[in-house]
Design a protein around this motif. Structure first.
Motif, PDB file in Angstrom:
ATOM      1  N   TYR A 119      30.675  45.057  42.850  1.00 10.45           N
ATOM      2  CA  TYR A 119      31.169  45.563  41.575  1.00 10.45           C
ATOM      3  C   TYR A 119      32.676  45.422  41.547  1.00 10.45           C
ATOM      4  O   TYR A 119      33.370  45.843  42.477  1.00 10.45           O
ATOM      5  CB  TYR A 119      30.773  47.024  41.383  1.00 10.45           C
ATOM      6  CG  TYR A 119      31.334  47.662  40.139  1.00 10.45           C
ATOM      7  CD1 TYR A 119      30.713  47.477  38.908  1.00 10.45           C
ATOM      8  CD2 TYR A 119      32.491  48.418  40.198  1.00 10.45           C
ATOM      9  CE1 TYR A 119      31.238  48.044  37.756  1.00 10.45           C
ATOM     10  CE2 TYR A 119      33.021  48.995  39.057  1.00 10.45           C
ATOM     11  CZ  TYR A 119      32.392  48.805  37.829  1.00 10.45           C
ATOM     12  OH  TYR A 119      32.910  49.364  36.697  1.00 10.45           O
ATOM     13  N   GLU A 120      33.194  44.786  40.481  1.00 14.39           N
ATOM     14  CA  GLU A 120      34.632  44.617  40.321  1.00 14.39           C
ATOM     15  C   GLU A 120      35.059  45.266  39.009  1.00 14.39           C
ATOM     16  O   GLU A 120      34.469  44.991  37.953  1.00 14.39           O
ATOM     17  CB  GLU A 120      35.001  43.127  40.283  1.00 14.39           C
ATOM     18  CG  GLU A 120      34.743  42.379  41.581  1.00 14.39           C
ATOM     19  CD  GLU A 120      35.802  42.667  42.623  1.00 14.39           C
ATOM     20  OE1 GLU A 120      36.866  43.201  42.242  1.00 14.39           O
ATOM     21  OE2 GLU A 120      35.562  42.370  43.806  1.00 14.39           O
ATOM     22  N   ASN A 160      37.795  45.555  36.144  1.00  8.41           N
ATOM     23  CA  ASN A 160      38.965  44.859  35.607  1.00  8.41           C
ATOM     24  C   ASN A 160      40.102  45.851  35.354  1.00  8.41           C
ATOM     25  O   ASN A 160      39.862  46.980  34.926  1.00  8.41           O
ATOM     26  CB  ASN A 160      38.599  44.170  34.284  1.00  8.41           C
ATOM     27  CG  ASN A 160      37.597  43.049  34.475  1.00  8.41           C
ATOM     28  OD1 ASN A 160      37.629  42.343  35.475  1.00  8.41           O
ATOM     29  ND2 ASN A 160      36.700  42.882  33.517  1.00  8.41           N
ATOM     30  N   ASN A 180      35.880  38.117  30.886  1.00 10.40           N
ATOM     31  CA  ASN A 180      35.042  38.692  31.932  1.00 10.40           C
ATOM     32  C   ASN A 180      34.151  37.627  32.560  1.00 10.40           C
ATOM     33  O   ASN A 180      33.984  37.570  33.777  1.00 10.40           O
ATOM     34  CB  ASN A 180      34.196  39.824  31.347  1.00 10.40           C
ATOM     35  CG  ASN A 180      33.675  40.765  32.416  1.00 10.40           C
ATOM     36  OD1 ASN A 180      34.436  41.269  33.231  1.00 10.40           O
ATOM     37  ND2 ASN A 180      32.382  40.972  32.431  1.00 10.40           N
ATOM     38  N   ARG A 204      36.252  35.535  34.834  1.00 12.97           N
ATOM     39  CA  ARG A 204      36.588  36.220  36.083  1.00 12.97           C
ATOM     40  C   ARG A 204      35.388  36.213  37.030  1.00 12.97           C
ATOM     41  O   ARG A 204      35.542  36.085  38.243  1.00 12.97           O
ATOM     42  CB  ARG A 204      37.046  37.657  35.823  1.00 12.97           C
ATOM     43  CG  ARG A 204      37.568  38.258  37.121  1.00 12.97           C
ATOM     44  CD  ARG A 204      38.041  39.679  37.044  1.00 12.97           C
ATOM     45  NE  ARG A 204      38.465  40.094  38.375  1.00 12.97           N
ATOM     46  CZ  ARG A 204      38.560  41.340  38.770  1.00 12.97           C
ATOM     47  NH1 ARG A 204      38.279  42.321  37.947  1.00 12.97           N
ATOM     48  NH2 ARG A 204      38.946  41.635  39.996  1.00 12.97           N
ATOM     49  N   CYS A 205      34.191  36.355  36.459  1.00 11.57           N
ATOM     50  CA  CYS A 205      32.983  36.272  37.286  1.00 11.57           C
ATOM     51  C   CYS A 205      32.924  34.924  38.014  1.00 11.57           C
ATOM     52  O   CYS A 205      32.590  34.861  39.204  1.00 11.57           O
ATOM     53  CB  CYS A 205      31.732  36.434  36.428  1.00 11.57           C
ATOM     54  SG  CYS A 205      31.443  38.119  35.855  1.00 11.57           S
ATOM     55  N   ARG A 238      35.440  33.031  38.841  1.00 10.52           N
ATOM     56  CA  ARG A 238      36.491  32.970  39.873  1.00 10.52           C
ATOM     57  C   ARG A 238      36.140  33.823  41.081  1.00 10.52           C
ATOM     58  O   ARG A 238      36.444  33.452  42.221  1.00 10.52           O
ATOM     59  CB  ARG A 238      37.832  33.413  39.282  1.00 10.52           C
ATOM     60  CG  ARG A 238      38.412  32.461  38.250  1.00 10.52           C
ATOM     61  CD  ARG A 238      39.855  32.795  37.936  1.00 10.52           C
ATOM     62  NE  ARG A 238      40.009  34.150  37.407  1.00 10.52           N
ATOM     63  CZ  ARG A 238      39.949  34.463  36.116  1.00 10.52           C
ATOM     64  NH1 ARG A 238      39.722  33.513  35.215  1.00 10.52           N
ATOM     65  NH2 ARG A 238      40.108  35.699  35.702  1.00 10.52           N
ATOM     66  N   GLU A 239      35.525  34.996  40.860  1.00  8.34           N
ATOM     67  CA  GLU A 239      35.248  35.923  41.956  1.00  8.34           C
ATOM     68  C   GLU A 239      33.992  35.564  42.750  1.00  8.34           C
ATOM     69  O   GLU A 239      33.852  35.980  43.899  1.00  8.34           O
ATOM     70  CB  GLU A 239      35.103  37.353  41.407  1.00  8.34           C
ATOM     71  CG  GLU A 239      36.356  37.917  40.768  1.00  8.34           C
ATOM     72  CD  GLU A 239      37.471  38.118  41.775  1.00  8.34           C
ATOM     73  OE1 GLU A 239      37.172  38.341  42.975  1.00  8.34           O
ATOM     74  OE2 GLU A 239      38.654  38.033  41.375  1.00  8.34           O
ATOM     75  N   ALA A 240      33.077  34.827  42.140  1.00  6.98           N
ATOM     76  CA  ALA A 240      31.830  34.482  42.838  1.00  6.98           C
ATOM     77  C   ALA A 240      32.120  33.634  44.067  1.00  6.98           C
ATOM     78  O   ALA A 240      33.118  32.918  44.121  1.00  6.98           O
ATOM     79  CB  ALA A 240      30.902  33.730  41.889  1.00  6.98           C
ATOM     80  N   ARG A 241      31.255  33.722  45.065  1.00  7.65           N
ATOM     81  CA  ARG A 241      31.470  32.983  46.316  1.00  7.65           C
ATOM     82  C   ARG A 241      30.357  31.969  46.606  1.00  7.65           C
ATOM     83  O   ARG A 241      30.518  31.082  47.415  1.00  7.65           O
ATOM     84  CB  ARG A 241      31.579  33.966  47.493  1.00  7.65           C
ATOM     85  CG  ARG A 241      32.836  34.824  47.425  1.00  7.65           C
ATOM     86  CD  ARG A 241      34.083  33.976  47.615  1.00  7.65           C
ATOM     87  NE  ARG A 241      35.316  34.741  47.401  1.00  7.65           N
ATOM     88  CZ  ARG A 241      36.009  34.736  46.267  1.00  7.65           C
ATOM     89  NH1 ARG A 241      35.567  34.044  45.226  1.00  7.65           N
ATOM     90  NH2 ARG A 241      37.112  35.431  46.154  1.00  7.65           N
ATOM     91  N   ARG A 275      29.206  26.394  40.381  1.00  6.23           N
ATOM     92  CA  ARG A 275      30.428  27.172  40.138  1.00  6.23           C
ATOM     93  C   ARG A 275      31.674  26.292  40.102  1.00  6.23           C
ATOM     94  O   ARG A 275      32.524  26.438  39.217  1.00  6.23           O
ATOM     95  CB  ARG A 275      30.564  28.237  41.225  1.00  6.23           C
ATOM     96  CG  ARG A 275      31.874  29.019  41.178  1.00  6.23           C
ATOM     97  CD  ARG A 275      31.894  30.097  42.251  1.00  6.23           C
ATOM     98  NE  ARG A 275      33.221  30.671  42.371  1.00  6.23           N
ATOM     99  CZ  ARG A 275      34.161  30.204  43.188  1.00  6.23           C
ATOM    100  NH1 ARG A 275      33.897  29.163  43.967  1.00  6.23           N
ATOM    101  NH2 ARG A 275      35.349  30.785  43.242  1.00  6.23           N
TER     102      ARG A 275
END
Length: 232
Positions: free
Chosen positions: A1-2, A4, A13, A16-17, A19-22, A104
């Motif tokens: 959970y991030e 903002n 949003n 950002r998802c 960018r943050e995903a791995r 991604r």
């Protein structure tokens, strides 16, 4: 959970998802939508069999509180996975809003979603994928889209869907089918049916004069009444 630091809006949003995903594969899902248990497995099986794929979507089910789910329209009658091309976007968005698995890094390379195209930024993004990378659609209804009382219920929002869809078709025709008079006639006629479809789907009237005025401002020309009658 991030969390903002500030309200980024829907498009901010989503980006950002990304960018943050791995992981390599990402699915963005609305908070009131859900996926069938084997959605991920079916997508990955198709990707395994076709390593060039960078995006996989599916057909879906439209949900409304207190009613049984029903199948979404578009490319009906599929029995096998279908390679999606820009041509399919002339008929409308071939994917049901969210529930699309994408590579991604490819998504980031494309610059993510663009809020200039709100509220059809998803269709714009999938089109950019299909223009430069391999994409496909599974025939099974694996994604559930819930229609409730949210921003999509506004007349201005639904009108924007119709206008943006027209603009997208015009761009596709100019880029991929510049000499097709038949497809250009279809593009002029589709807003009439699309207005009726959205009125039925969201159960609210869309005044024809308001929709047509917004379309005219975007460069659309109304069709003769007899031609509309034949098409509808």
């Amino acid at each position: 959970y991030e969390c903002n630091p500030r309200n980024l809006g829907m498009v901010g949003n989503w980006n950002r998802c990304l960018r943050e995903a791995r992981g390599r594969w990402v699915v963005i899902l609305h908070d009131d939508g859900w996926l069938e248990p084997d959605f991920v497995r079916q997508c990955l099986d198709l990707i395994e069999a076709n390593p060039s794929l960078r995006l996989v979507g599916c057909t879906g089910l439209i949900e409304r509180e207190g009613e049984p789910p029903r199948a979404s329209t578009g490319l009906t009658g599929q029995r096998r996975p279908w390679r999606i091309t820009p041509f399919h976007f002339l008929m409308g968005n071939p994917f049901l809003v969210s529930g699309v698995m994408m590579d991604r890094q490819t998504a980031l390379d494309f610059g993510g979603f663009d809020d200039v195209n709100y509220p059809t930024m998803d269709s714009d993004f999938w089109l950019r994928f299909c223009e430069t990378a391999s994409a496909a659609r599974l025939p099974a209804p694996l994604m559930h889209y819930f229609i409730g009382r949210n921003a999509s219920m506004k007349e201005s929002m639904l009108t924007a869907y119709i206008v943006n869809d027209f603009k997208q078709r015009r761009m596709i025709l100019d880029t991929h089918f510049p000499g097709s008079r038949c497809l250009r006639w279809y593009s002029r006629l589709k807003p009439y049916r699309q207005r009726r479809f959205l009125e039925g789907e969201f159960r609210m009237p869309l005044p024809a004069a308001n929709v047509e005025q917004a379309l005219v401002e975007a460069g659309w020309r109304p069709a003769a009444a007899w031609l509309r009658w034949t098409y509808l």
